[in-house]
Scaffold this motif. Structure first.
Motif, PDB file in Angstrom:
ATOM      1  N   TYR A  83       0.827  -1.211   0.000  1.00  0.00           N
ATOM      2  CA  TYR A  83       0.000   0.000   0.000  1.00  0.00           C
ATOM      3  C   TYR A  83       0.859   1.258   0.000  1.00  0.00           C
ATOM      4  CZ  TYR A  83      -3.998  -3.027   0.857  1.00  0.00           C
ATOM      5  OH  TYR A  83      -4.962  -3.997   0.746  1.00  0.00           O
ATOM      6  N   LEU A  84       2.041   1.182   0.606  1.00  0.00           N
ATOM      7  CA  LEU A  84       2.971   2.312   0.534  1.00  0.00           C
ATOM      8  C   LEU A  84       3.333   2.584  -0.925  1.00  0.00           C
ATOM      9  CD1 LEU A  84       4.893   4.423   1.737  1.00  0.00           C
ATOM     10  CD2 LEU A  84       6.574   2.570   2.010  1.00  0.00           C
ATOM     11  N   VAL A 111       2.785   6.109  -3.031  1.00  0.00           N
ATOM     12  CA  VAL A 111       3.866   6.758  -3.775  1.00  0.00           C
ATOM     13  C   VAL A 111       3.430   6.974  -5.232  1.00  0.00           C
ATOM     14  CG1 VAL A 111       6.173   6.341  -4.759  1.00  0.00           C
ATOM     15  CG2 VAL A 111       5.771   6.035  -2.300  1.00  0.00           C
ATOM     16  N   GLU A 112       2.836   5.948  -5.839  1.00  0.00           N
ATOM     17  CA  GLU A 112       2.351   6.104  -7.216  1.00  0.00           C
ATOM     18  C   GLU A 112       1.320   7.220  -7.303  1.00  0.00           C
ATOM     19  OE1 GLU A 112       2.155   2.796 -10.072  1.00  0.00           O
ATOM     20  OE2 GLU A 112       1.889   1.558  -8.266  1.00  0.00           O
ATOM     21  N   TRP A 113       0.418   7.269  -6.342  1.00  0.00           N
ATOM     22  CA  TRP A 113      -0.625   8.291  -6.311  1.00  0.00           C
ATOM     23  C   TRP A 113      -0.008   9.684  -6.267  1.00  0.00           C
ATOM     24  CZ3 TRP A 113      -4.517   8.499  -1.634  1.00  0.00           C
ATOM     25  CH2 TRP A 113      -5.522   9.452  -1.882  1.00  0.00           C
ATOM     26  N   ALA A 114       0.980   9.881  -5.406  1.00  0.00           N
ATOM     27  CA  ALA A 114       1.633  11.192  -5.319  1.00  0.00           C
ATOM     28  C   ALA A 114       2.278  11.563  -6.648  1.00  0.00           C
ATOM     29  CB  ALA A 114       2.667  11.192  -4.197  1.00  0.00           C
ATOM     30  N   PHE A 174       7.107  10.357   4.767  1.00  0.00           N
ATOM     31  CA  PHE A 174       7.444  10.505   6.176  1.00  0.00           C
ATOM     32  C   PHE A 174       6.177  10.671   6.997  1.00  0.00           C
ATOM     33  CE2 PHE A 174       7.552  14.569   4.034  1.00  0.00           C
ATOM     34  CZ  PHE A 174       6.846  15.422   4.865  1.00  0.00           C
ATOM     35  N   ASP A 175       6.309  10.467   8.289  1.00  0.00           N
ATOM     36  CA  ASP A 175       5.229  10.784   9.220  1.00  0.00           C
ATOM     37  C   ASP A 175       5.820  11.666  10.309  1.00  0.00           C
ATOM     38  OD1 ASP A 175       6.519   9.062  11.022  1.00  0.00           O
ATOM     39  OD2 ASP A 175       5.049   7.456  10.788  1.00  0.00           O
ATOM     40  N   ASP A 176       5.082  11.879  11.382  1.00  0.00           N
ATOM     41  CA  ASP A 176       5.566  12.795  12.416  1.00  0.00           C
ATOM     42  C   ASP A 176       6.736  12.234  13.210  1.00  0.00           C
ATOM     43  OD1 ASP A 176       4.103  10.881  13.755  1.00  0.00           O
ATOM     44  OD2 ASP A 176       3.042  12.303  15.038  1.00  0.00           O
ATOM     45  N   ALA A 177       7.060  10.950  13.038  1.00  0.00           N
ATOM     46  CA  ALA A 177       8.119  10.338  13.829  1.00  0.00           C
ATOM     47  C   ALA A 177       9.390  10.030  13.037  1.00  0.00           C
ATOM     48  CB  ALA A 177       7.604   9.044  14.468  1.00  0.00           C
ATOM     49  N   ALA A 178       9.265   9.823  11.713  1.00  0.00           N
ATOM     50  CA  ALA A 178      10.442   9.339  10.980  1.00  0.00           C
ATOM     51  C   ALA A 178      10.257   9.446   9.475  1.00  0.00           C
ATOM     52  CB  ALA A 178      10.686   7.867  11.337  1.00  0.00           C
ATOM     53  N   THR A 179      11.373   9.285   8.772  1.00  0.00           N
ATOM     54  CA  THR A 179      11.304   9.041   7.333  1.00  0.00           C
ATOM     55  C   THR A 179      10.787   7.621   7.167  1.00  0.00           C
ATOM     56  OG1 THR A 179      13.051  10.562   6.680  1.00  0.00           O
ATOM     57  CG2 THR A 179      12.676   8.668   5.235  1.00  0.00           C
ATOM     58  N   ILE A 180       9.755   7.473   6.378  1.00  0.00           N
ATOM     59  CA  ILE A 180       9.164   6.161   6.136  1.00  0.00           C
ATOM     60  C   ILE A 180       9.761   5.537   4.889  1.00  0.00           C
ATOM     61  CG2 ILE A 180       7.001   4.907   5.691  1.00  0.00           C
ATOM     62  CD1 ILE A 180       7.301   6.248   8.520  1.00  0.00           C
ATOM     63  N   CYS A 181       9.980   6.374   3.873  1.00  0.00           N
ATOM     64  CA  CYS A 181      10.376   5.794   2.592  1.00  0.00           C
ATOM     65  C   CYS A 181      11.041   6.826   1.694  1.00  0.00           C
ATOM     66  CB  CYS A 181       9.138   5.234   1.906  1.00  0.00           C
ATOM     67  SG  CYS A 181       9.397   4.745   0.214  1.00  0.00           S
ATOM     68  N   PRO A 182      12.340   6.662   1.424  1.00  0.00           N
ATOM     69  CA  PRO A 182      12.956   7.407   0.327  1.00  0.00           C
ATOM     70  C   PRO A 182      12.999   6.505  -0.902  1.00  0.00           C
ATOM     71  CG  PRO A 182      14.660   6.479   1.725  1.00  0.00           C
ATOM     72  CD  PRO A 182      13.323   6.044   2.303  1.00  0.00           C
ATOM     73  N   GLY A 183      13.034   7.100  -2.082  1.00  0.00           N
ATOM     74  CA  GLY A 183      13.155   6.243  -3.252  1.00  0.00           C
ATOM     75  C   GLY A 183      12.959   6.942  -4.576  1.00  0.00           C
ATOM     76  N   VAL A 184      12.859   6.096  -5.592  1.00  0.00           N
ATOM     77  CA  VAL A 184      12.688   6.526  -6.981  1.00  0.00           C
ATOM     78  C   VAL A 184      11.559   5.708  -7.584  1.00  0.00           C
ATOM     79  CG1 VAL A 184      13.783   6.610  -9.265  1.00  0.00           C
ATOM     80  CG2 VAL A 184      15.110   7.160  -7.223  1.00  0.00           C
ATOM     81  N   HIS A 185      10.735   6.375  -8.365  1.00  0.00           N
ATOM     82  CA  HIS A 185       9.640   5.694  -9.061  1.00  0.00           C
ATOM     83  C   HIS A 185       9.631   6.178 -10.508  1.00  0.00           C
ATOM     84  CE1 HIS A 185       5.842   3.936 -10.033  1.00  0.00           C
ATOM     85  NE2 HIS A 185       5.189   5.076 -10.066  1.00  0.00           N
TER      86      HIS A 185
END
Length: 138
Positions: free
Chosen positions: A44-45, A49-52, A107-118
Motif C-alpha cells: 500500500y505504501l 507513492v504512485e498516487w503522489a 514521512f510521518d511525524d516520527a520518521a522518514t518512512i520511505c525514500p526512493g525513486v519511481h
C-alpha cells in the motif's frame, strides 16, 4: 504530454492510514500476512507513492493519456500505524520521451518512512486497452 511537463514539478499527498491498508489486510489468503503487525503494508505504501507521482502530472497530460508505473525502487524504513498521517512528496526529476522519473520521500511525524525513486510511462489509454484486449483474446 504538454510541453510544460518538465523536471522540477512537485506534488504532496497527505494520507491517513486506514486499518484496512495494514499488513494483515494486504493479502488475506495466506496466514503469513494476517499474523503480522497492523502497520502500513509496503504494497500500500507503493500505491501511495504512485498516487503522489500521478498528482504531479494532473495538469500535464493530454486527453486520452494516462501513466503506468514501470519501476519502483523504495526502501520502507519505518512503520506507520493505523490512523497515522503519512506524507508523500514527489518530484519529477527526469523526462525522457514518454518515460518519467520521480524522486520520492514519504514521512510521518516520527520518521522518514520511505525514500526512493519511481518511474512511470505515459500511455495512450485507448491504444493500451486495445493491446490488452488482443492479449485477452475473444
Amino acid at each position: 504530454m504538454r510541453p510544460s511537463l518538465r523536471p522540477g514539478l512537485t506534488a504532496r499527498l497527505d494520507y491517513t492510514v486506514p486499518a484496512e491498508r495494514t499488513v494483515p489486510h494486504l493479502l488475506p489468503e495466506p496466514s503469513h500476512f494476517t499474523a503480522l503487525p497492523a502497520v502500513l503494508a509496503t504494497g500500500y505504501l507503493v500505491g501511495t507513492v504512485e498516487w503522489a507521482c500521478m498528482r504531479v502530472l494532473d495538469e500535464y497530460l493530454d486527453e486520452g493519456e494516462q501513466t503506468l508505473g514501470v519501476h519502483v525502487d523504495l526502501r520502507h524504513e519505518a512503520p506507520t500505524p493505523p490512523d497515522g498521517l503519512l506524507t508523500v512528496e514527489a518530484e519529477l526529476t527526469v523526462v525522457e520521451g514518454r518515460h518519467l522519473t520521480f524522486t520520492v520521500h514519504a514521512f510521518d511525524d516520527a520518521a522518514t518512512i520511505c525514500p526512493g525513486v519511481h518511474r512511470r510511462a505515459v500511455i495512450d489509454a485507448a491504444r493500451f486497452r486495445a493491446r490488452l484486449d488482443r492479449r485477452n483474446g475473444p
